[in-house]
Scaffold this active site. Structure first.
Site, short mmCIF file in Angstrom:
data_model
loop_
_atom_site.label_atom_id
_atom_site.label_comp_id
_atom_site.label_asym_id
_atom_site.label_seq_id
_atom_site.Cartn_x
_atom_site.Cartn_y
_atom_site.Cartn_z
N LYS A 1 0.77 -1.16 -0.11
CA LYS A 1 0.12 0.17 0.00
C LYS A 1 0.95 1.27 -0.15
O LYS A 1 1.75 1.48 0.83
CB LYS A 1 -0.91 -0.12 1.27
CG LYS A 1 -1.82 1.34 1.42
CD LYS A 1 -2.55 1.47 2.53
CE LYS A 1 -3.12 2.92 2.76
NZ LYS A 1 -3.57 3.43 3.95
N GLY B 1 -7.47 8.99 10.30
CA GLY B 1 -7.73 8.88 11.53
C GLY B 1 -8.94 10.00 12.15
O GLY B 1 -9.17 10.06 13.42
N ALA C 1 -9.16 5.72 4.81
CA ALA C 1 -9.03 6.82 5.71
C ALA C 1 -10.56 7.69 6.01
O ALA C 1 -10.97 7.97 4.97
CB ALA C 1 -7.99 7.64 5.25
N GLY C 2 -10.54 8.10 7.14
CA GLY C 2 -11.72 8.79 7.60
C GLY C 2 -12.92 8.13 8.04
O GLY C 2 -13.91 8.86 8.38
N ASN D 1 -8.64 1.56 10.10
CA ASN D 1 -7.99 1.08 11.38
C ASN D 1 -8.56 1.88 12.75
O ASN D 1 -9.09 1.29 13.71
CB ASN D 1 -6.27 1.62 11.36
CG ASN D 1 -5.46 1.06 12.49
OD1 ASN D 1 -4.25 1.30 12.35
ND2 ASN D 1 -6.15 0.33 13.49
N THR D 2 -8.47 3.16 12.65
CA THR D 2 -8.53 3.90 13.92
C THR D 2 -10.07 3.81 14.42
O THR D 2 -10.37 3.83 15.49
CB THR D 2 -8.28 5.43 13.78
OG1 THR D 2 -7.14 5.70 13.18
CG2 THR D 2 -8.47 6.36 14.90
#
Length: 338
Positions: free
Chosen positions: A179, A240, A266-267, A288-289
């Site tokens: 990635k 994040g 993301a987001g 992830n977050t």
């Protein structure tokens, strides 16, 4: 001893039964004894209390019905393929920000993800035996169980990103799937698109299968695909941030014109964000977050798993048209009070 038989019709088929048969006896002979069934005998529905006393004659017609699940579920082999590898799960997860490796392991397992990202970092100092003896991330995400997706998180130039990918390939024994992300701003962590294009060209030329984190610009997405990236990963919002998809139109445009998988990256903050991404037609979601920073990460991992599945099914089913005004579910004619 010979038993005299006669012919009767059951559910449209001719069968033989004993001359002195009762309805209960026929049901038992057919394997329905003790089961909940409804029986019509020559056009009359016979209460279950009368099955023992209802005599059957030659030529009688029986209709026997039982209950089944309403409707028929549509079976769809809905797999996700990237760089020639096929996966059942469309949820990709990261490995950072967890309290410990046990929580990492439990959350990833609950997510059902088959592709797991990991960062490449320097080894602990040789003078720190405790750090050297500690468990490694690969102990809980072994390559035998997961497809590992090393990323270039923390790289601010094409050179850094390319070097990191080459180190990852060596670390993982020739692994080519990576990635790519090249960050352009410390506060927003937005991608540096110019550097990303440079790195993508070099990595593709070097034999890497590049899944690339990028802005939600459809033109840049097309350029990255033309370079040879195997998947385009537009941001939904800042890394994040948990803000969800900030520009659905752009994401939908990228999906509409891409010939490689498109995954929102993301987001994403909660399950509904993941479902929306899938309803827009994305091939998958990487996050992830949203899991690691949830109050209960393992429970959130399960929620994300179901959200991705539900969003994908909704996309395949095709949503109803949006209307400006109401449309009654029941007919408005022949009402009893009219």
């Amino acid at each position: 001893m010979n038993i005299d038989t006669m012919q009767i019709e059951v559910n449209g088929q001719t069968i033989a039964c004993a001359d002195d048969a009762t309805l209960a006896g026929v049901l038992t002979e057919l394997g329905y004894g003790g089961q909940r069934v409804a029986v019509e005998h020559n056009g009359r529905i016979v209460p279950s209390t009368e099955h023992d006393t209802t005599s059957i004659a030659a030529g009688d017609r029986l209709e026997i019905v039982h209950a089944i699940g309403g409707g028929q579920a549509e079976s769809v082999a809905d797999t996700f393929t990237v760089a020639g590898r096929t996966f059942a799960s469309r949820l990709l997860v990261g490995t950072g920000k967890y309290a410990d490796l046990d929580e990492t392991d439990a959350a990833i397992t609950a997510s059902g993800a088959e592709i797991v990202t990991l960062a490449i970092r320097r080894t602990p100092a040789l003078t720190d035996p405790e750090a050297r003896a500690a468990r490694n991330l690969l102990d809980v995400v072994p390559p035998e169980k997961y497809t590992l997706l090393p990323n270039t998180a923390g790289c601010y130039s094409a050179d850094e990103a390319v070097r990191t990918c080459r180190m990852a390939r060596e670390l993982l024994g020739g692994h080519s799937l990576v990635k790519l992300e090249v960050i352009g701003d410390e506060k927003t962590l937005y991608p540096d698109v110019a550097e990303t294009l440079v790195a993508a060209r070099e990595l593709v030329a070097d034999g890497f299968d590049v899944m690339v984190y990028t802005s939600d610009d459809p033109i840049i997405a097309r350029k990255l695909e033309d370079i040879g990236c195997c998947a385009i990963m537009p941001l939904a919002g800042p890394i994040g941030s948990g803000l969800g998809i900030q520009n659905r139109y752009n994401v939908a445009e990228i999906v509409a014109h891409a010939n490689v998988p498109v995954l929102v990256d993301a987001g994403v903050g909660t399950a509904s964000d993941a479902a929306i991404a899938m309803e827009l037609g994305c091939d998958g979601v990487l996050l992830n977050t949203a899991i690691a920073s949830a109050g209960k990460p393992v429970l959130m991992a399960q929620a994300m798993r179901h959200a991705v599945i539900a969003g994908r099914q909704a996309y395949l089913a095709g949503r109803m048209p949006r209307r400006r005004y109401a449309s009654a579910s029941s007919p408005m004619t022949d009402l009893p009070f009219q």
